[in-house]
Design an enzyme around this catalytic site. Structure first.
Site: not given
Length: 235
Positions: A7, A9, A52, A57, A152, A157
């Site tokens: 995963d 970010e 946003d 995160h 997140h 994750d």
């Protein structure tokens, strides 16, 4: 079979428009078991995150200032991922960002480094059509504890997705499950190959066997001795 649940970010939603990776988390599975050989980096993206994205995160621009740039970790990341099968939720998103980072370094795209990509979002849509199939929804549906996920985070994750993936593939009838063909940033992922998996056999203990016999006897009594298994036993 070595698999890596991955995963990332990012600073925003579009690698093509200049957004960059700020965190990468990887969890290793070998024959469907967690090995503890994980990989995790925060990355200096050389730009600020969109507002946003920060809400998603929570990783501040200031925190990332002294972190390594992707160019500094690329060799270690590629060495870790080499020849593994990647498991990613909404794989086109993460693969597009990784490919863009590799393109900046004049390196081949991800498909040249890994054995393939499984998109668990595609799998989830096949298994649960018409339902929400985000990571939180899947955790709730498959009883994976995600209580620690307030924001997140790539490593957290990836750890949750590893549990989700194992649960999604545990009850299948065959060792090879077709999840459909999906193109992931230039590469095609077709199947989840579990042919090398050693499935455990859990046998009932004496107490469980006894309880089962009592239940069968009750059913047989209610049916006045006409249950199929009693007739087969007599035959």
């Amino acid at each position: 079979m070595r698999q890596i649940v991955l995963d990332t970010e990012t600073t925003g939603l579009s690698a093509d428009n200049g957004d960059r990776i700020i965190e990468i988390g990887c969890v290793e599975l070998f024959n469907r078991k967690l090995t503890g050989n994980n990989l995790h980096f925060y990355v200096n993206p050389e730009r600020d995150s969109h507002e946003d994205a920060l809400k998603v995160h929570g990783i501040s621009n200031e925190f990332l200032r002294d972190k390594p740039k992707f160019a500094q970790i690329a060799d270690e990341v590629l060495s870790y991922l080499k020849d593994a099968e990647l498991i990613i939720h909404n794989a086109p998103f993460d693969i597009s960002f990784l490919n863009k980072e590799l393109e900046r370094l004049k390196r081949p795209p991800m498909k040249a480094h890994v054995a393939g990509v499984i998109d668990t979002l595609v799998m989830a849509k096949e298994m649960f059509p018409g339902k929400r199939n985000g990571l939180d929804a899947l955790c709730d549906r498959l009883e994976v504890d995600n209580s620690g996920r307030t924001l997140h985070g790539a490593l957290l994750d990836a750890e949750l997705l590893a549990d989700v993936y194992i649960n999604m593939t545990r009850g299948q009838d065959a060792l090879l499950m077709d999840v459909g063909t999906t193109e992931v940033a230039g590469e095609v992922s077709v199947q989840v190959d579990l042919s090398q998996v050693a499935l455990p056999v859990l046998r009932a203990n004496e107490q469980e066997v006894g309880a089962h016999e009592v239940a069968l006897a009750d059913i047989d009594k209610a049916c006045k001795g006409k249950t199929l298994w009693r007739r087969l036993e007599t035959a």
